[in-house]
Motif scaffolding. Sequence first.
Motif, PDB file in Angstrom:
ATOM      1  N   VAL A 117      36.440  35.432  33.697  1.00  0.00           N
ATOM      2  CA  VAL A 117      34.974  35.355  33.648  1.00  0.00           C
ATOM      3  C   VAL A 117      34.457  34.684  34.924  1.00  0.00           C
ATOM      4  O   VAL A 117      33.419  35.028  35.469  1.00  0.00           O
ATOM      5  CB  VAL A 117      34.529  34.591  32.370  1.00  0.00           C
TER       6      VAL A 117
ATOM      7  N   SER B 217      39.564  42.848  25.630  1.00  0.00           N
ATOM      8  CA  SER B 217      38.721  41.664  25.420  1.00  0.00           C
ATOM      9  C   SER B 217      37.424  41.804  26.221  1.00  0.00           C
ATOM     10  O   SER B 217      37.235  42.737  27.006  1.00  0.00           O
ATOM     11  CB  SER B 217      39.462  40.407  25.883  1.00  0.00           C
ATOM     12  N   GLU B 218      36.600  40.802  26.088  1.00  0.00           N
ATOM     13  CA  GLU B 218      35.327  40.857  26.809  1.00  0.00           C
ATOM     14  C   GLU B 218      35.530  40.620  28.292  1.00  0.00           C
ATOM     15  O   GLU B 218      34.683  40.971  29.111  1.00  0.00           O
ATOM     16  CB  GLU B 218      34.375  39.946  26.169  1.00  0.00           C
TER      17      GLU B 218
ATOM     18  N   TYR C 243      34.766  43.425  30.993  1.00  0.00           N
ATOM     19  CA  TYR C 243      33.440  43.668  31.581  1.00  0.00           C
ATOM     20  C   TYR C 243      33.141  42.740  32.749  1.00  0.00           C
ATOM     21  O   TYR C 243      32.157  42.910  33.449  1.00  0.00           O
ATOM     22  CB  TYR C 243      32.364  43.561  30.495  1.00  0.00           C
ATOM     23  N   HIS C 244      34.008  41.731  32.947  1.00  0.00           N
ATOM     24  CA  HIS C 244      33.823  40.811  34.068  1.00  0.00           C
ATOM     25  C   HIS C 244      34.678  41.200  35.270  1.00  0.00           C
ATOM     26  O   HIS C 244      34.604  40.574  36.313  1.00  0.00           O
ATOM     27  CB  HIS C 244      34.182  39.382  33.634  1.00  0.00           C
TER      28      HIS C 244
ATOM     29  N   VAL D 297      41.210  34.817  29.855  1.00  0.00           N
ATOM     30  CA  VAL D 297      39.868  35.405  29.766  1.00  0.00           C
ATOM     31  C   VAL D 297      38.831  34.490  30.445  1.00  0.00           C
ATOM     32  O   VAL D 297      38.025  34.935  31.255  1.00  0.00           O
ATOM     33  CB  VAL D 297      39.485  35.677  28.292  1.00  0.00           C
TER      34      VAL D 297
END
Lengths: 434, 352
Positions: free
Chosen positions: B276, B304-305, B308-309, B272
Amino acid sequence: MIEKILFKYGKRMYFKDALLRQAQRQFRDTATNAKIDTNNPSFLGIQTVFTGELRIIDEQCYDPLPIFRILHSSHEHVQLPEDFKLDENTLIKMYRKMVTLNIMDKILYESQRQGRISFYMTGTGEEAIQIGSAAAVTLEDVIYAQYREAGVLLWRGHSVADFMNQCYGNCKDASKGRQMPVHYGSKKLNFVTISSPLTTQLPQAVGTAYALKRSKKNTCAICYFGEGAASEGDAHAAFNFAATLECPIIFICRNNGYAISTPTREQFKGDGIAARGPAYGIPTIRVDGNDVLAMYYATKVARECCTRSEKPFLIEAMTYRIGHHSTSDDSTAYRSSDEIAYWTRYMPIIRYRSYLESVGLWCEQRDIELKKHVKTSVLLAFTEAEKERKACWKELFTDVYRTMPKHISKQMYSMEKHVAEFHKHYPLHFFKQA
Amino acid sequence: MFSSAVRRVVRRSFSTSKWSGAQQMTVRDALNSALDEEMERDEKVFLLGEEVALYDGAYKVSRGLWKKYGDKRVIDTPITEAGFAGIAVGAAMAGLRPVCEFMTFNFSMQAIDQIINSAAKTFYMSAGRVNVPIVFRGPNGAAAGVAAQHSQCFGAWYSHCPGLKVVSPYNSEDAKGLLKAAIRDPDPIVVLENEILYGVQYPMSDEALSKDFVLPIGKAKIERVGKHVTLVAHSKAVEQALEAANELAGKGIEAEVINLRSLRPLDIDTIVQSIVKTNHCLTVEQGWPHCGIGAEISARISESEAFYHLDAPVIRVTGVDTPMPYTKSLEIAALPQMSDVVFAVNKVLGLQ
């Protein structure tokens, strides 16, 4: 006692103890110190005997392995082996445990029928194998059972309440309610948790026996299995490994006539499971599994042999499964009720009680009192277990790994938050608090 | 001579660990020293499997151990995978620390019931009373010219199961550090080695040569730092990823290469964090695509976040979805090559 059958030129010859050992010694010597003989080479791994007569060996070539027993139908002829040493208290204790097992089975079987527990398996008709063998080994010995050996655990000191708590999967269950009923286990009593997949316990027991041998504690592993389980490849692996690695283990096969619905005549050909022992190089006894004293004595001899020589031993205990396979089974679909009734007459409890009465150790009055007492205490434990709360819901996340990994602790944390917020909607009072 | 010197220099440039003056060691010797050191450290550790004793192991990983530790600690067994895996499970339940060698992981399918139903689940089923400290190890994945039944990656199979930990070392440091950590761990661990890498030399830092060297299980390693695209790989596929990164560097694309080291637990955080930074991600593995390691990583990214990346979808570069062909040319075509990775990176970056 220990008989091994050797065939030589078609003659049937039985070698007893001394002779047997001598033959085994000679075999070892020829195998390791093969002399160079240009005409007659000695093949590796077997005793080389040449013959000009082509002979086919089949099961007709030798007598069936006899079944060792002590308790005959008529008690006048009962003769205990010379070194049979059991005091009166132990003889009575064996009877009490057999009766306790039988009554506990009845109550738990009925409770499954009433929908109070999800599943159950009885040992009806097979009490002697469990209690007889359990009485002959020590608490330091490690037990690997199948699923019909609750009696072994009972003998080793598992209380009726322990059994009830496991079947109910409540917070007092040592396995935290994670296993189906009857999958008992007790680290304290050296009784390894029951595994559902058939026969996995055999190679594992051999591995444990290997560890015991290395520990030099003069103990052994005892591994129970049914004649159906003996058809799995794991059984072959276990017998062969135990023999080649020379591990102190007693294999006890409960040959009870049926593997769920499959009768023994469809399970194997040849002379049962016992006949396989000598083929693997494992000393073997076939015993009347409905005779608790014979079962005790055979196991005692096997244990002495096993721990002294640090080698495996096989016991085939002949019995009959009077109960259904499990609560998921109705055995009248594949066997007649006449057959069940016939074998009920040979119930080990009946036979043993009649022996105890014949030697003045038991009577009708004591029997009534015992059964009443056992029934009351089982029902009491049963009611207590039913009332008990379930294990804490957080146990859902523990024991997957020794240290809880992050992805599991995240889930637990998220459930904690959820429960804290919506506790009103959950029956939290059913669960033990953290 | 010249080409080997070049190879060495290139390889050195791949590694982020200290290399100056570092000793070279094959993966085989690294595994051998891990076994030797752990057997010396703990009496309870013993090795069992087919051909492991007198013959020194089918791939010579256990060379010299039988001579040093004798019959009780290094055991040649009859040919029954289910048998010796079961014996290892029983010995572990009784307190020993067996290292169970499969001649290749392809044969472990004979014993998969013991590995999953018994080794992986016993700690949970016994409510934490009986742990099974056991290592199942051996070569995994495709070797060369050994066709369908000897060329399978079991990474996805074993990492599917809770209760097991699965590590998949790439180079000699990985092999030594992960195997030693696995032997010391209280849980059952599958160590997936690679046959082709056994004979390859990699630099070993002074730290890795020490007897106390262990690598954390569940932690990935950034083999090469980059900022344009993240390549996630394990075992031999790390090599293709590094080769591709080298090739791409010539065109001004800086790829970050993550060597997973552990497949379960999976170090999703490192992936992750990398995404990013790079906003692009590809997975590279030799195993099949369906329900594979790449599929799992892709799903975890989506959840996961890091999602969005991303500037482009996550792409899996995998072995092709067919049993391994025997023919050499087809075998090469069935496995991800450096050029496949370069092609896929260009596609993800929208360069073609």
